[in-house]
Structures are given as C-alpha cells and as structure tokens.
Design a protein around this motif. Structure first.
Motif, PDB file in Angstrom:
ATOM      1  N   UNK A  95       0.810  -1.437   0.062  1.00  0.00           N
ATOM      2  CA  UNK A  95      -0.005   0.011   0.100  1.00  0.00           C
ATOM      3  C   UNK A  95       0.696   1.154   0.308  1.00  0.00           C
ATOM      4  N   UNK A  96       1.860   1.316   0.646  1.00  0.00           N
ATOM      5  CA  UNK A  96       2.811   2.489   0.761  1.00  0.00           C
ATOM      6  C   UNK A  96       3.597   2.536  -0.577  1.00  0.00           C
ATOM      7  N   UNK A  97       3.832   1.426  -1.100  1.00  0.00           N
ATOM      8  CA  UNK A  97       4.657   1.607  -2.491  1.00  0.00           C
ATOM      9  C   UNK A  97       3.662   2.228  -3.471  1.00  0.00           C
ATOM     10  N   UNK A  98       2.316   1.681  -3.554  1.00  0.00           N
ATOM     11  CA  UNK A  98       1.560   2.392  -4.604  1.00  0.00           C
ATOM     12  C   UNK A  98       1.055   3.779  -4.103  1.00  0.00           C
ATOM     13  N   UNK A  99       1.030   4.293  -2.838  1.00  0.00           N
ATOM     14  CA  UNK A  99       0.610   5.675  -2.505  1.00  0.00           C
ATOM     15  C   UNK A  99       1.887   6.492  -2.777  1.00  0.00           C
ATOM     16  N   UNK A 100       3.154   5.979  -2.750  1.00  0.00           N
ATOM     17  CA  UNK A 100       4.263   6.606  -3.048  1.00  0.00           C
ATOM     18  C   UNK A 100       4.494   6.993  -4.703  1.00  0.00           C
ATOM     19  N   UNK A 101       3.906   5.756  -5.198  1.00  0.00           N
ATOM     20  CA  UNK A 101       3.917   6.078  -6.711  1.00  0.00           C
ATOM     21  C   UNK A 101       2.894   6.918  -7.361  1.00  0.00           C
ATOM     22  N   UNK A 102       1.962   7.019  -6.549  1.00  0.00           N
ATOM     23  CA  UNK A 102       0.628   7.943  -6.904  1.00  0.00           C
ATOM     24  C   UNK A 102       1.132   9.397  -6.638  1.00  0.00           C
ATOM     25  N   UNK A 103       2.186   9.497  -5.518  1.00  0.00           N
ATOM     26  CA  UNK A 103       2.515  11.084  -5.286  1.00  0.00           C
ATOM     27  C   UNK A 103       3.556  11.515  -6.233  1.00  0.00           C
ATOM     28  N   UNK A 104       4.396  10.741  -6.693  1.00  0.00           N
ATOM     29  CA  UNK A 104       5.491  10.945  -7.576  1.00  0.00           C
ATOM     30  C   UNK A 104       4.833  11.259  -8.898  1.00  0.00           C
ATOM     31  N   UNK A 105       3.964  10.319  -9.290  1.00  0.00           N
ATOM     32  CA  UNK A 105       2.953  10.757 -10.269  1.00  0.00           C
ATOM     33  C   UNK A 105       2.322  12.056 -10.538  1.00  0.00           C
ATOM     34  N   UNK A 106       1.784  12.479  -9.422  1.00  0.00           N
ATOM     35  CA  UNK A 106       1.106  13.813  -9.062  1.00  0.00           C
ATOM     36  C   UNK A 106       1.966  14.814  -9.209  1.00  0.00           C
TER      37      UNK A 106
END
Length: 98
Positions: free
Chosen positions: A47-58
C-alpha cells in the motif's frame, strides 16, 4: 486524491507478493499468528509503494506543461431535408424514425 492506474496497482500487488514470499522464506515462521503478521506487514508495504507512486506521478503531472487547446473542426452545415420516400409496407411503421 487521484485513482491509481493499472500499472501502480500492479506494482503494489507485486510488492505485496514479493515481500510476503521473502519474509516467509527468511523468517521461517510456522505459526498462524506470525504468518498473519508478516502478511499484514507486506500488505502495508505494498500500500505504501502504491501511495508513493501516486504522489510521484502527481508531482510529475504538476510540473508538466499544460497542452494548448487546438481549435476543433468547424461545425458541419445543416443537411438539407431528405427527399420524400415511398410509403413503407404495413407493419413497418415502428422502424421509421422521424
């Protein structure tokens, strides 16, 4: 918050599976509670990896230049009314659109 893309979900899922397999192989636990704790930890990591990839994409999306709108095609002229057609056979009135 934006929804994760398919690639981001796959990355998180892969992280969960890989972390679970690695933790179970390294730790050698056999109890149900210990396995559940390791799986929960791997799920939190995914879940943390997915959220971090969301924030870097944003962040990448915020710095990207905004596309300039291009003019679309001119609206088409109104077509001339269709010529009168022969009457339809009986029972086919339902198919005629007006």
């Amino acid at each position: 918050m934006p929804r994760p893309t398919t690639a981001q979900i796959c990355l998180g899922t892969f992280t969960v599976v890989a972390a679970t397999v690695a933790l179970l192989a390294v730790s050698g636990v056999s109890g149900v509670l210990e396995v559940a704790v390791l799986v929960g930890f791997a799920l939190a990591l995914g879940t943390l990896v997915t959220l971090l990839s969301l924030s870097t994409a944003a962040q990448r999306g915020a710095h990207a230049p905004k596309p300039t709108p291009t003019p679309g095609p001119a609206p088409a002229a109104t077509p001339a009314p269709a010529p009168a057609t022969a009457p339809t056979p009986a029972g086919q009135e339902y198919a005629r659109q007006r």
